[in-house]
Design a protein around this motif. Structure first.
Motif, PDB file in Angstrom:
ATOM      1  N   ILE A  20       0.823  -1.223   0.000  1.00 41.77           N
ATOM      2  CA  ILE A  20       0.000   0.000   0.000  1.00 41.77           C
ATOM      3  C   ILE A  20       0.855   1.271   0.000  1.00 41.77           C
ATOM      4  N   ILE A  21       2.160   1.109   0.200  1.00 42.68           N
ATOM      5  CA  ILE A  21       3.018   2.320   0.238  1.00 42.68           C
ATOM      6  C   ILE A  21       2.909   3.132  -1.061  1.00 42.68           C
ATOM      7  N   PRO A  22       3.050   2.478  -2.247  1.00 35.65           N
ATOM      8  CA  PRO A  22       2.943   3.295  -3.472  1.00 35.65           C
ATOM      9  C   PRO A  22       1.569   3.958  -3.648  1.00 35.65           C
ATOM     10  N   LEU A  23       0.564   3.416  -3.003  1.00 34.56           N
ATOM     11  CA  LEU A  23      -0.784   3.983  -3.171  1.00 34.56           C
ATOM     12  C   LEU A  23      -0.965   5.282  -2.395  1.00 34.56           C
ATOM     13  N   ILE A  24      -0.167   5.456  -1.347  1.00 36.37           N
ATOM     14  CA  ILE A  24      -0.387   6.634  -0.482  1.00 36.37           C
ATOM     15  C   ILE A  24       0.665   7.721  -0.702  1.00 36.37           C
ATOM     16  N   THR A  25       1.669   7.403  -1.516  1.00 35.30           N
ATOM     17  CA  THR A  25       2.771   8.360  -1.654  1.00 35.30           C
ATOM     18  C   THR A  25       2.651   9.170  -2.949  1.00 35.30           C
ATOM     19  N   GLY A  26       1.512   9.771  -3.179  1.00 33.06           N
ATOM     20  CA  GLY A  26       1.356  10.661  -4.341  1.00 33.06           C
ATOM     21  C   GLY A  26       1.649  12.094  -3.936  1.00 33.06           C
ATOM     22  N   ASP A  27       1.130  13.053  -4.732  1.00 31.72           N
ATOM     23  CA  ASP A  27       1.375  14.464  -4.420  1.00 31.72           C
ATOM     24  C   ASP A  27       0.386  15.003  -3.402  1.00 31.72           C
ATOM     25  N   GLU A  28      -0.823  14.407  -3.416  1.00 32.90           N
ATOM     26  CA  GLU A  28      -1.878  14.944  -2.564  1.00 32.90           C
ATOM     27  C   GLU A  28      -1.678  14.509  -1.107  1.00 32.90           C
ATOM     28  N   LYS A  29      -1.994  15.432  -0.217  1.00 34.69           N
ATOM     29  CA  LYS A  29      -1.926  15.112   1.213  1.00 34.69           C
ATOM     30  C   LYS A  29      -2.998  14.064   1.538  1.00 34.69           C
ATOM     31  N   VAL A  30      -2.635  13.024   2.305  1.00 36.03           N
ATOM     32  CA  VAL A  30      -3.609  11.966   2.607  1.00 36.03           C
ATOM     33  C   VAL A  30      -3.688  11.673   4.106  1.00 36.03           C
TER      34      VAL A  30
END
Ligand code: ADP
Ligand code: ASP
Ligand code: MG
Length: 438
Positions: A20-30
């Motif tokens: 799930i790491i690649p799913l949460i590491t985009g540009d948008e704050k999550v």
């Protein structure tokens, strides 16, 4: 800013946690809301039950077995001795803590404290995994902001104010992790939002921060048109409305906690159901828009009792129904379905805690009959009254099933039918064949 909730199956193994790491590491704050690892909440409830029933040795064994399982998780999750050792210290502190309850007086509050270990563990382990990988994140304790009131309802104002206060301390942090499910009650004790409650946490947080989207990541491509646990050939729905999703979740579609749609609906925040095992699939989008279709989906809710009150003298007298409902209100027992005839009223409930007392009080108003082990089947589709021809198809499909109650006309989105639980799987399959031609 979006909210991403990962359920037990999405964090159920070290490999899944890593994926799930690649799913949460985009540009948008999550804001990342995590459940306990799959199976953990059940195990913790079983350990609690053993402690409560003085099954001391078995409770010790089960606690140690769970500790060993987590030791393996720690070993596989981390690659350095430093983080493995930190992980062992973490799990030992939680399992030692559970051990302290064994062979002592035990209450529901203790059970809730023990059950909370599941989410406390998963989030701490995931946070440490990101630290080991050099990915910046912050772990916000849900017990600092998630709270229910004395009626067990979320204290939305408190949650909003306190979550935003906690968040404001980390303006530059892009990944905020927190626990689903767990909260404090009106007295400050550890409590929870009931089984499957991490979805509810995600939507309450989404509403508090007016998120761009609330994503619920699980082990299936989205909302299916029938229960995949009992029916094969189910189909994923690409778009459904808040109202349709709420009806289905309330009437048994396990993919969503029954209360989780409301905060999103009230704030018009889209909810997207996604599959961690197949992240490229678009999933199901839940919005305010209804795309009317004759039949969209079917769900079933078990554990229903019906109470039939018959009163020749009273029913037509005004005030009778109010008196009946006041009894349910006095025992804080919500009702699901209601039907009336000239001389009788039938009411279904899914919480039998005060059934005996309710029955006794109702007897003051007429004869009372109770039937248990029932299920409500909810069919979601186009049930606006201007439409014709929907009911015959449903009744034809369920020709061989004993129908105990029907609720039609209350919601333009759904029709509900009460049946014996033993007929549930057959009914779901018949509806699949007749309504969805599957
Ligand atoms: P999580 O641990 O991610 O919260 P859940 O087990 O609570 O996952 O919910 C996902 C499960 O819900 C699916 O694996 C599926 O078996 C079940 N389910 C029941 N009804 C439906 C439905 N209508 N659509 C999709 N999944 C459903
Ligand atoms: N861990 C909790 C449960 O199993 C909450 C959740 O998974 O949403 O019910
Ligand atoms: Mg769930």
């Amino acid at each position: 800013m979006k909210v991403m909730k990962f359920g037990g199956t999405s964090v159920g193994s070290p490999d899944k946690m890593k994926s799930i790491i690649p799913l949460i590491t985009g540009d948008e704050k999550v804001v990342v809301v995590l459940s306990a690892l799959s199976g953990t909440t059940n195990s913790l409830l079983e350990i609690s039950e053993l402690i409560r029933s003085a099954g001391t040795q078995e409770a010790i064994n089960r606690n140690e077995a769970l500790r060993s399982k987590y030791k393996q998780v720690v070993y596989d999750l981390f690659s350095t001795d430093e983080f493995r050792n930190e992980g062992y210290d973490l799990i030992n502190s939680h399992f030692d803590y559970i051990g302290e309850f064994i062979a002592k007086a035990f209450t529901k509050l203790h059970e809730k404290t023990i059950v909370a270990r599941g989410e406390l563990l998963s989030t701490a382990l995931f946070h440490n995994l990101l630290r080991e990988r050099g990915i910046s994140s912050v772990l916000l304790p849900a017990l600092n902001f998630m709270r229910i009131d004395k009626d067990g309802e979320p204290d939305v104002f408190y949650i909003g104010e306190n979550f935003k206060r906690e968040l404001s301390q980390y303006p530059d942090e892009n990944i905020i992790i927190t626990q689903g499910f767990i909260c404090r009650n009106a007295f400050g004790d550890i409590d929870n939002l009931k089984r499957g409650g991490s979805d509810f946490t995600a939507s309450l947080i989404g509403a508090a921060i007016n998120a761009s989207e609330i994503q619920i990541w699980t082990d299936i491509n989205g909302f299916h048109n029938n229960d995949p646990r009992y029916v094969s050939n189910t189909k994923v729905l690409r778009q459904i409305s808040f109202d349709e999703a709420a009806e289905l979740a309330y009437f048994g579609a396990k993919i969503l906690h029954p209360s989780s749609v409301n905060p999103a609906k009230e704030n018009n925040i889209p909810v997207r159901l996604k599959n961690t095992l197949n992240p490229d699939d678009e999933g199901t989008l839940i919005t305010a828009e209804t795309i009317w279709e004759d039949y969209k989906a079917v769900a079933a809710k078990d554990g229903i009792s019906v109470i039939r009150i018959k009163s020749d003298r009273m029913l037509m007298a005004y005030g009778f129904i109010r008196k009946v409902f006041e009894i349910f209100e006095a025992y804080k027992t919500p009702v699901d379905m209601v039907t009336t005839s000239e001389v009788s009223v039938s009411i279904t409930i899914d919480n039998q805690q005060y059934l005996k007392q309710i029955e006794e009080h109702l007897k003051e108003h007429g004869s009372v009959e109770v039937e248990n082990d029932l299920s409500i089947i909810c069919i979601v589709g186009d049930f606006r009254t201007e439409r014709t021809g929907s009911a015959p198809e449903i009744f034809e499909a369920l020709d061989t099933i004993h129908l105990k109650m029907i609720s039609y006309g209350a919601s333009p989105h759904s029709l509900s039918i009460l049946i014996d639980s033993k007929d549930k799987i057959q009914a779901l399959n018949l509806l699949n064949q007749y309504l969805f031609k599957q």
